[in-house]
Enzyme design. Structure first.
Site, PDB file in Angstrom:
ATOM      1  CG  HIS A   1      -0.329  -0.622   0.788  1.00  0.00           C
ATOM      2  ND1 HIS A   1      -0.436  -0.933   1.881  1.00  0.00           N
ATOM      3  CD2 HIS A   1       1.531  -1.334   1.528  1.00  0.00           C
ATOM      4  CE1 HIS A   1      -0.813  -1.208   3.260  1.00  0.00           C
ATOM      5  NE2 HIS A   1       0.961  -1.260   2.769  1.00  0.00           N
ATOM      6  NE  ARG A   2      -0.654  -3.937   4.401  1.00  0.00           N
ATOM      7  CZ  ARG A   2      -1.489  -4.119   5.643  1.00  0.00           C
ATOM      8  NH1 ARG A   2      -1.897  -4.684   5.738  1.00  0.00           N
ATOM      9  NH2 ARG A   2      -0.803  -2.776   5.985  1.00  0.00           N
TER      10      ARG A   2
ATOM     11  CD  GLU B   1       4.396  -2.138   0.678  1.00  0.00           C
ATOM     12  OE1 GLU B   1       5.727  -2.640   1.559  1.00  0.00           O
ATOM     13  OE2 GLU B   1       3.161  -3.257   0.801  1.00  0.00           O
TER      14      GLU B   1
ATOM     15  CG  ASP C   1       3.843  -6.087   4.041  1.00  0.00           C
ATOM     16  OD1 ASP C   1       4.887  -5.744   3.803  1.00  0.00           O
ATOM     17  OD2 ASP C   1       2.976  -6.930   3.606  1.00  0.00           O
TER      18      ASP C   1
ATOM     19  CG  HIS D   1       1.174  -6.450   7.103  1.00  0.00           C
ATOM     20  ND1 HIS D   1       0.063  -6.327   8.516  1.00  0.00           N
ATOM     21  CD2 HIS D   1       1.837  -4.932   6.447  1.00  0.00           C
ATOM     22  CE1 HIS D   1       0.652  -4.691   8.590  1.00  0.00           C
ATOM     23  NE2 HIS D   1       1.588  -4.298   7.654  1.00  0.00           N
TER      24      HIS D   1
ATOM     25  CD  GLU E   1       7.068  -3.554   5.999  1.00  0.00           C
ATOM     26  OE1 GLU E   1       6.079  -3.112   5.594  1.00  0.00           O
ATOM     27  OE2 GLU E   1       7.314  -3.202   7.105  1.00  0.00           O
TER      28      GLU E   1
ATOM     29  CE  LYS F   1       5.079  -5.589   7.874  1.00  0.00           C
ATOM     30  NZ  LYS F   1       4.771  -4.044   8.129  1.00  0.00           N
TER      31      LYS F   1
ATOM     32  CG  ASP G   1      -4.777   0.222   0.909  1.00  0.00           C
ATOM     33  OD1 ASP G   1      -3.479  -0.422   0.245  1.00  0.00           O
ATOM     34  OD2 ASP G   1      -4.889   0.533   1.899  1.00  0.00           O
TER      35      ASP G   1
HETATM   36  O1  G3P Z   1       5.884   0.211   2.625  1.00  0.00           O
HETATM   37  C1  G3P Z   1       5.602   1.127   3.454  1.00  0.00           C
HETATM   38  C2  G3P Z   1       3.597   0.625   3.830  1.00  0.00           C
HETATM   39  O2  G3P Z   1       3.800  -0.701   3.720  1.00  0.00           O
HETATM   40  C3  G3P Z   1       4.035   0.168   5.716  1.00  0.00           C
HETATM   41  O3  G3P Z   1       3.481  -0.030   6.538  1.00  0.00           O
HETATM   42  O4  G3P Z   1       1.552  -1.473   7.838  1.00  0.00           O
HETATM   43  O5  G3P Z   1       1.032  -1.670   5.655  1.00  0.00           O
HETATM   44  O6  G3P Z   1       4.162  -2.102   5.653  1.00  0.00           O
HETATM   45  P1  G3P Z   1       2.406  -1.500   6.622  1.00  0.00           P
HETATM   46 CA    CA Z   2       4.182  -3.139   3.543  1.00  0.00          CA
END
Ligand code: G3P
Ligand code: CA
Length: 266
Positions: free
Chosen positions: A16-17, A43, A45, A58, A125, A127, A251
């Site tokens: 995540h990120r 993952e 944004d 993000h 994503e 965003k 994470d």
């Molecule tokens: O992929 C889902 C997740 O990344 C969404 O939440 O706010 O971290 O982009 P956020």
């Molecule tokens: Ca995201």
């Protein structure tokens, strides 16, 4: 739709990120760490700069994860889409996290694709399309110039494009129907809505803290992958495996990979 390396190794790990529990989110450092930790997907944004360049960040403002307040003190509220790429490149995107990461910069989408190469999958994503008008089209245009990323037969690692914004996702899917798409949600959609997603949505990504067992089962029974966010504890990882998820967005990809290996060995 066959997309996930999860079929080889159980649930797929989505960093995540990047490996954002251990490095500043959405930077080269976080992405390199996630690759070193053998994550299946990064993952991240994407938004638009003032001059229309897809950039990797993000928040809709620069305030939390860069030194924009110091570098551009008269540009409050430091919205990403008010800054050109040249301006964004002047910002430090690592020092806010830890001084050891000073010198990390905001990446363009092109730079991200170059950095990842064919080493890892990408879950990109779209965003906040509402504050980034034309985002889906701009990402489509970039990807069309990077044919290797949108040719599943050529590319060994998958690309998945996601969004909370269903219309942006439909716009993207209409133009690049061979790229799998994921609908990011807080709650699993109601049955009739879920039926509408069948046939064009690859995965549903609900908030792990709102996910109920019966809703998880509905997604899987409908034939879509269930990939919750953001799953950061052993207790939740184990619960997700019990539910039959296709992947987990975390994470801490290294710790998740360790747990998955132990689970397969055990
Ligand atoms: O992929 C889902 C997740 O990344 C969404 O939440 O706010 O971290 O982009 P956020
Ligand atoms: Ca995201």
């Amino acid at each position: 739709m066959s997309t996930s390396p999860s079929s080889r190794r159980g649930a797929a790990t989505y960093a995540h990120r990047g490996s954002s529990g251990m490095a500043p989110e959405n930077t080269a450092a976080a992405f390199e760490l996630a690759i070193a930790e053998d994550a299946d997907y990064i993952e991240t944004d994407v938004q638009l700069s003032a001059d229309g360049e897809p950039v990797i960040i993000h928040d809709v403002t620069l305030a939390r994860t860069t030194d924009a307040r110091l570098a551009f003190p008269d540009r409050a509220p430091w919205n990403v889409h008010d800054f050109t790429v040249a301006e964004l490149k002047k910002l430090d995107a690592g020092a806010w996290y830890d001084g050891d990461f000073t010198g990390q910069h905001i990446l363009t989408l092109d730079e991200l694709l170059d950095l990842l190469g064919d080493r890892v999958g990408l879950n990109l994503e779209l965003k906040s399309p509402a504050v980034n008008p034309g985002l889906a089209q701009a990402v489509v245009a970039r990807l069309r110039r990077r044919r290797d990323w949108i040719s599943p037969d050529v590319r060994p690692q998958p690309l998945i494009v996601g969004s909370f914004d269903e219309q942006a996702l439909r716009d993207f899917h209409t133009q690049l129907p061979d790229v799998p798409v994921s609908l990011i949600t807080y709650d699993v959609p109601a049955p009739r809505k879920l039926a509408d997603l069948d046939g064009w949505i690859f995965s549903v990504n609900p908030d792990i803290h709102r996910l109920r067992r019966d809703d998880a089962a509905r997604v899987i029974e409908a034939g879509m992958a269930l990939v919750p966010w953001t799953v950061n504890s052993r207790e939740l990882w184990r619960w997700c495996l019990d539910l039959g998820v296709g992947g987990m967005i975390t994470d801490y990809p290294s710790a998740l990979k360790t747990m998955l290996h132990d689970h397969l060995d055990g």
